[in-house]
Design an enzyme around this catalytic site. Structure first.
Site, short mmCIF file in Angstrom:
data_model
loop_
_atom_site.label_atom_id
_atom_site.label_comp_id
_atom_site.label_asym_id
_atom_site.label_seq_id
_atom_site.Cartn_x
_atom_site.Cartn_y
_atom_site.Cartn_z
N GLN B 198 0.87 -1.17 0.00
CA GLN B 198 0.00 0.00 0.00
C GLN B 198 0.92 1.22 0.00
OE1 GLN B 198 -3.59 -0.48 0.00
NE2 GLN B 198 -2.90 -2.57 -0.44
N ALA B 239 -11.85 3.47 3.67
CA ALA B 239 -10.90 2.50 3.11
C ALA B 239 -9.99 3.13 2.05
CB ALA B 239 -11.67 1.32 2.53
N HIS B 240 -9.08 2.34 1.54
CA HIS B 240 -8.09 2.84 0.59
C HIS B 240 -8.72 3.33 -0.71
CE1 HIS B 240 -7.13 -1.64 -0.60
NE2 HIS B 240 -8.41 -1.42 -0.55
N ASN B 241 -8.17 4.43 -1.20
CA ASN B 241 -8.55 5.01 -2.50
C ASN B 241 -9.96 5.60 -2.53
OD1 ASN B 241 -6.37 2.75 -3.23
ND2 ASN B 241 -6.31 4.36 -4.77
#
Lengths: 343, 343, 343
Positions: B198, B239-241
């Site tokens: 990540q 969460a991511h993105n």
């Protein structure tokens, strides 16, 4: 931990069947006993473990003892569950409390630390904070300005207690819980949201336990209150100006929105959400994952989102599970009806 | 806090009815006023407190003032709610900002700390991090490598800002929130899950406030973004993105899954879940506990799991609550139909 | 990060189309490429970015390469996604591990720290704790008495590992997660709830990753267990005496209540709740926000609260969405039936 069967029997006034010198160094659940460990049997359905367990010593309710010789040493008592609890409490007390101020803590000159308190390394105590007698504050805790903490509390590593919050006696606050963060209050304007200052505090009464990673927000003005004897699990949100009464039990990941009032002896399940500005009575049970969006009287049991009576929810949910069949029955009725109409 | 009625009246341009020397040392909600405290009345339904409140001074909207003599000192203004806000903001400003670097912090030689910034004890600032002017970082904060934080921010005790994350001006990050932890990305293989590195970051734009105990994950590559003026409550998962636009309000314990895009001026309720890889428009309202599993246009209002139109959900839920009765009606119809068929 | 196209091509055995000296200093998602950055294209639907992307270098699956000249430098490989992963892993390894004991940590004399371990400033390691070779413990971590942590783990800032917990090799525990807090166990009495001592521990097996702000409670007696290779997202509750098997994936904000047993290779969605004292098999999929209240066999897929078969839930929910129409149809049938009866 290192005890002989005879030492244990003496703590709980039990009768030894077997080797009184059997040594135990740990504790096991009866389903996964280990040699050198202690366990207990208080229900008939676990009695078969008397013959198969690897535990060295087992405390057994006397009505379940049928032989005068078992592989493990047996300690017969009236109620094995209670005796085991007594023993575990004794054991925990023997572990001793921590005392004294560790090197590397940062305590303001104007803070007052009670006798026999423990302040761990890297803990920060701000001006005019007051820590009661025998209270243990583990490493990495933040104590804000003017915070008051009573006697014999335990504040675990990484908890944050913000300015002017008040905690009673015999409370436990677990790791990384935040008491007194700002309430979520913003005034909408054409340009964006303007913060409403959150100037109240949080009051936690005596004998409260709060789990890890909880957020208990300070009131906008006045106090957010957690009443005497209430027990709160992990990862729980208590919003600003919530008032919670005495002896409630709130399970993990539940959330109570702003200004809601909750009475005494309620049981709130895991992941429950309660909207703001309502009133929940006493002895109410709210099933896990329910969403409560209106006030609730005493002794109700609720389920669903929005929550309705528990029995109604379950009864109706049975039909929901058969909904496809029910729609087929309606189709059939319509077909039959058409036939009749076309007769 | 210690002010006289006349000092307070001068701050908000109010007219005193009663003792101009009345002294206040605190603030109470009007429902639980205390002697020596200030409160306010902006709505008719609270007017009766003018006669019964123990508060020493009450700010009152002038249209609600009917007598020229009350027990508490009254300060009459055009809009008591607004005047009270002004006062609370003034008061908070008077508390002053913290400044300077406390003993016991750990700041890398290559970090740059702006003028009038505050760095609390036990705070760790890594290499090449940059902290803006007037930003206050409380004790026990972790600032990773190359992190950039703007001006006049407040980062509360125990927040963690991981490597290369960027925070704008005038942001508030509350205690124990984690910005820039790894996104949850694993590739399944026959032997188990292999971690996908990540390597992105989190960008938090100006005027954002994030509550306590939130997790805002870094992007796999690129950036997770929280737009200007967005306000996020406690215990929230981003969460991511994920890309969140401007001036959104997200209530406690909501979760937004990976790569979802959210527009501007949306209101997301408590404990809402939004699946990954969808797009939510602008001015959308999502009711508490809803589960949004597909993209949403502008100005919709949603409820349920999976979420549907709010009105549809409520209308259908009324039938769900009567489902047992409805099934009885179908039973009756079937019986009647049989009778007909057997005629 | 600073690499030339030819260096990158050599890492992944790719063929350069364009300038082999093109320099990259960062990585972008293909949708938001930046000059000086690297990205990748592995699917046809992103091929158009080959002509429009601002990225300086793009890794492309060879079957998608159609021209011998593009604006960015292209590196053609068999599978661009895999090659990109390889590269990102390489890059992360190049970042290097931290080593050594930073000033300002507090390590008990009886603790044992393995070779090449890293202990950050303000981290507290209690008596008889044992930290394995190459394990990195970031600042502000609390390690309790007798804790054992294996090799090559990473424990992020603010994590708390309580007394006697055991962590295997190659584990990652993210910031502010609490491992081994007391389980939520109280005995009701007429006067209030009496705490049941929580004397067990938590065992985390090899290759486990746990996100930020999780609460993993210690067992009452015995152990709470997280099995080998299981991956846990953020803000998750694992209650006392839960046993989780191998290679499970649990998404954010899920909660597992006490004494539940979970097998291997299950997928548990975000915000799922699982009640206590049940057994979940292997390869089960539980849809986000579901509430599982009874034991589940292997390979089932579940949805709803209480959770039922995923397909049944969706099929029935379609009818729920049309419930108002369905009730109208019943009304019509009743009217028709009355007409018939009155005939």
């Amino acid at each position: 931990m290192e005890f002989t069967a005879s030492q244990i029997a003496s703590f709980i006034d039990g009768k030894i069947i077997g080797d009184e010198n059997a040594l135990i160094t740990g504790v096991s659940p009866i389903e996964s006993g280990e040699s050198g460990h202690l366990s207990f049997i208080a229900q008939d359905r676990f009695s078969h473990f008397l013959d198969t367990s690897k535990c060295s010593v087992i405390i057994v309710s006397e009505n379940l003892v049928e032989k005068d010789n078992y592989n493990p040493t047996v300690i017969a008592v009236k109620d094995a569950y209670l005796s085991f609890q007594v023993l575990m409490n004794l054991y925990q007390e023997m572990q001793g409390r921590k005392e004294g101020i560790e090197d590397g803590s940062s305590i303001h000159d104007t803070a007052v630390i009670g006798d026999r308190a423990y302040i761990g390394a890297f803990t920060y105590v701000s001006e005019k904070a007051k820590i009661g007698e025998g209270t243990q504050i583990y490493p990495h805790v933040y104590i804000g300005k003017g915070v008051k903490i009573g006697k014999n509390c335990k504040i675990d590593s990484g908890a944050r207690i913000y300015d002017y919050c008040i905690i009673g006696d015999n409370c436990v606050i677990h790791s990384n819980t935040v008491v007194g963060g700002d309430g979520f209050g913003f005034q909408p304007t054409a340009e964006g949201f303007r913060k409403i200052p959150q100037l109240g505090n949080v009051i936690i009464e005596d004998d409260v336990e709060i789990g890890s990673n909880c957020s208990i927000d300070r009131a906008t003005i006045g106090s957010t209150v957690i009443g005497k004897g209430t027990k709160i699990d992990n990862l729980i949100q208590i919003a600003h100006n919530v008032k919670i009464g005495q002896n409630n039990v709130i399970a993990a990941q539940a959330g109570i929105a702003g200004s809601t009032t909750i009475g005494d002896w309620n049981q709130i399940g895991g992941q429950v959400g309660v909207v703001g500005h309502i009133k929940i009575g006493n002895q109410v049970k709210i099933q896990a994952q329910s969403g409560v969006n209106s006030s609730v009287g005493d002794r109700e049991t609720l389920y669903g989102s929005p929550a309705i009576s528990y029995n109604d929810y379950l009864r109706n949910y049975v039909h929901f599970r058969n909904f496809t069949e029910i729609v087929k029955r309606i189709n059939n009725l319509e077909n039959t009806s058409k036939d009749h109409t076309n007769e």
